[in-house]
Design an enzyme around this catalytic site. Sequence first.
Site, PDB file in Angstrom:
ATOM      1  NE  ARG A 187     -21.373   0.563  37.546  1.00 25.80           N
ATOM      2  CZ  ARG A 187     -21.528   1.842  37.246  1.00 25.80           C
ATOM      3  NH1 ARG A 187     -20.494   2.583  36.969  1.00 25.80           N
ATOM      4  NH2 ARG A 187     -22.727   2.381  37.213  1.00 25.80           N
ATOM      5  CG  ASN A 223     -27.675   1.837  37.992  1.00 26.87           C
ATOM      6  OD1 ASN A 223     -27.844   1.740  39.206  1.00 26.87           O
ATOM      7  ND2 ASN A 223     -26.747   2.613  37.459  1.00 26.87           N
ATOM      8  N   GLY A 224     -30.867   2.225  39.280  1.00 35.90           N
ATOM      9  CA  GLY A 224     -31.514   3.456  39.729  1.00 35.90           C
ATOM     10  C   GLY A 224     -32.703   3.140  40.605  1.00 35.90           C
ATOM     11  CE  LYS A 254     -10.799   4.776  52.742  1.00 32.10           C
ATOM     12  NZ  LYS A 254     -11.102   5.785  51.815  1.00 32.10           N
ATOM     13  CD1 TRP A 297     -24.284  -2.256  46.808  1.00 32.90           C
ATOM     14  CD2 TRP A 297     -25.792  -0.624  46.581  1.00 32.90           C
ATOM     15  NE1 TRP A 297     -24.155  -1.400  47.876  1.00 32.90           N
ATOM     16  CE2 TRP A 297     -25.061  -0.397  47.765  1.00 32.90           C
ATOM     17  CE3 TRP A 297     -26.801   0.276  46.246  1.00 32.90           C
ATOM     18  CZ2 TRP A 297     -25.295   0.684  48.603  1.00 32.90           C
ATOM     19  CZ3 TRP A 297     -27.042   1.357  47.073  1.00 32.90           C
ATOM     20  CH2 TRP A 297     -26.295   1.556  48.243  1.00 32.90           C
ATOM     21  CG  HIS A 318     -14.267  20.716  74.480  1.00 35.45           C
ATOM     22  ND1 HIS A 318     -14.539  21.663  75.439  1.00 35.45           N
ATOM     23  CD2 HIS A 318     -13.101  21.102  73.894  1.00 35.45           C
ATOM     24  CE1 HIS A 318     -13.595  22.599  75.420  1.00 35.45           C
ATOM     25  NE2 HIS A 318     -12.693  22.269  74.498  1.00 35.45           N
ATOM     26  CB  CYS A 359     -27.391  -1.885  39.705  1.00 36.90           C
ATOM     27  SG  CYS A 359     -28.379  -2.078  41.182  1.00 36.90           S
ATOM     28  CE  LYS A 379     -13.585   3.196  43.378  1.00 41.52           C
ATOM     29  NZ  LYS A 379     -12.843   3.613  44.588  1.00 41.52           N
ATOM     30  CD  GLU A 390     -14.864   3.232  52.699  1.00 39.46           C
ATOM     31  OE1 GLU A 390     -15.444   3.259  51.618  1.00 39.46           O
ATOM     32  OE2 GLU A 390     -13.745   3.773  52.883  1.00 39.46           O
ATOM     33  CD  GLU A 438     -10.250   9.103  53.348  1.00 43.57           C
ATOM     34  OE1 GLU A 438     -11.406   9.516  53.427  1.00 43.57           O
ATOM     35  OE2 GLU A 438      -9.928   8.125  52.659  1.00 43.57           O
TER      36      GLU A 438
HETATM   37  C1  F6R Z   1     -14.620   5.899  50.625  1.00 44.05           C
HETATM   38  C2  F6R Z   1     -15.339   5.846  49.383  1.00 44.05           C
HETATM   39  C3  F6R Z   1     -16.599   6.627  49.246  1.00 44.05           C
HETATM   40  C4  F6R Z   1     -16.445   7.578  48.050  1.00 44.05           C
HETATM   41  C5  F6R Z   1     -17.756   8.337  47.812  1.00 44.05           C
HETATM   42  C6  F6R Z   1     -17.617   9.342  46.689  1.00 44.05           C
HETATM   43  O1  F6R Z   1     -13.504   5.069  50.612  1.00 44.05           O
HETATM   44  O2  F6R Z   1     -14.925   5.196  48.464  1.00 44.05           O
HETATM   45  O3  F6R Z   1     -16.879   7.318  50.407  1.00 44.05           O
HETATM   46  O4  F6R Z   1     -15.394   8.448  48.323  1.00 44.05           O
HETATM   47  O5  F6R Z   1     -18.778   7.427  47.505  1.00 44.05           O
HETATM   48  O6  F6R Z   1     -17.314   8.743  45.484  1.00 44.05           O
HETATM   49  P1  F6R Z   1     -16.796   9.612  44.263  1.00 44.05           P
HETATM   50  O7  F6R Z   1     -15.487  10.173  44.648  1.00 44.05           O
HETATM   51  O8  F6R Z   1     -16.711   8.639  43.128  1.00 44.05           O
HETATM   52  O9  F6R Z   1     -17.819  10.683  44.034  1.00 44.05           O
END
Ligand code: F6R
Length: 586
Positions: free
Chosen positions: A27, A100-101, A467, A74, A486, A2, A581, A470, A463
């Site tokens: 966010r 927020n929280g 991607k 959020w 395995h 949020c 984010k 997401e 990774e």
């Molecule tokens: C993946 C992604 C999330 C962040 C994770 C950590 O694309 O964006 O998995 O990598 O929430 O966020 P930070 O790096 O801001 O601690």
Amino acid sequence: MCSIIGYSGDEGAAPIIVKGLRRMEYRGYDSVGVATESENKIELKKGVGKVSEVNSKVNLENLPGTTGIGHTRWATHGKVTSVNAHPHPSSSGKIAIVHNGIIENFEKLKNDLGEEGFEFQSETDSEVIANLLQKNYEIDKNVKNAMIKTVSELEGHYSFIAMFENGQLAAARFHEPLIIGMGEKNYFLSSDVLGFIEQTDNAIYIDNGNLVLIDQDKIQILDFNGNQIKPQITKVSKEFADVYKGDYAHFTLKEISEQPETIFSAGENTKEAIGECSDYLKHAKNIYLTGSGTSYNASLVAKYLFSKYAKIKAEPIIASEVQFSPDSIEANSIIIAISQSGESADVLEAVDIAKKADCKIISIINSLTSTLARESDIVIGMNCGPEIGVAATKSFTSQIIILYKIIQEISNEKVEIDFQEMSTSISKILEEHNNIKKIANNIKEISDIYVLGRGIHYPIAIESALKIKELTYIHAEGIAGGELKHGPLALMDASVFVIIINPDDSTYQDTLTSTREIKARGAKIIGISDKNTDSYDYWIKIPKANELAYPILETIPIQLLSYYAALEKDTDPDYPRNLAKSVTVK
Ligand code: F6R
């Protein structure tokens, strides 16, 4: 997560708040609302959807008054509905809050307040703050006293802003970010500098356990006991104002496309820090790496680099797991915390645990004014500019480059990396986007994608799978090549796609054998390599490179593939569903 924002000044509050919310929308973004005060009356509008959608439906911007609060939500407690959207008014409507929280003791508070006659409309934990404040404010009509009493009764992690019907604003910070923007004739309160950066670059970062009181042109910062705190004004880097898509259709595409440049800037704003941390690392008893999501995946790459090039053992631990095995962090060690935002609650908690064990904290962060930066002994800047797309792209490659630079400092042998060549190779891959677009069209109906890699390419496979998940909502999994037989081989049939990360290095032959085993089971193969084979149904060519350039070069096409597949599936690549984010709650 949020976003919260508050404004008090001499201009109409609502349009300024809406603008700030738009910039912070990345966010968290399932619903939005604004409340303003005018002539000692609070008015409020909110709704489900993005800022622009809700604004065009209910015209948030035409609320009257020069004081206001706003929120993008959020959801954590309660469904995504208009009633659950913030701001939440108190029963009397004389106070409204944005939060927020998470308020952990909200059920008890809600029951107690309910028995005393306070009414609740939403399913949220946040609404208790409004009613608790109202109850405490009614004791002596003193905002400061009401805030001190209220925070003493709340448990959890929070930052909130309260607006009183007399136009006073008050805010509290407890383990969630809160920043004051100091304009010439106006004050902002926000969870992110993006909320006010267009208006002012003078900021005060509020410390944990502090309160802010704003009454017209007077501002006070207090601790939770009411003692005055001397404010420290910081200049925020203006680069954070640069959050426009330009000619790009999406931030995600813009940020992927910036990587030929961002690999040069990584760590350049904190050059001495890399040298400084190498001294620590060479003499460290133990080295741990931590992070969440993509940043954790970078720590898996780091483990490989530390052992192969510096002959140093470094242990990656998922940030959210540290609290469940605190004894695995030995005292007086070093922890390298990797975080784009520097605000991930899980990472902050891991760092807190490490600090209690007298560990030194080295952090790799994009936002140098974040909480993590302030908690760290050494801070290395990713320096890749604001990353707005929710899925991490350029921040990942910047993290890897910084790790390379650390390795160059601490290795006894010379570790050669040609950044110019790497940059040119990234540009070449970006130019091949039409081939990647076509492949994206072919994967859009698929329900399972596997990504296979060996050695340093295994973390890249993990990774890549993240991607794909997401951005496309397709189930994806990273597989270590040698593990295929395995178990995962049982999953291979004509319904799945497998992306094989297979550059021409020491892993090549073994991975080619895995490719043939998968192909024999009918799965479709996308090969990412500098060398084509007839086993690939689709080939994404990457330029020939040395071992250290490959992890960067093979990341780019998968970012692009995920982006284009998201477009094919008609999902929003910048704002994937259910994600935020900056994950500032645990
Ligand atoms: C993946 C992604 C999330 C962040 C994770 C950590 O694309 O964006 O998995 O990598 O929430 O966020 P930070 O790096 O801001 O601690």
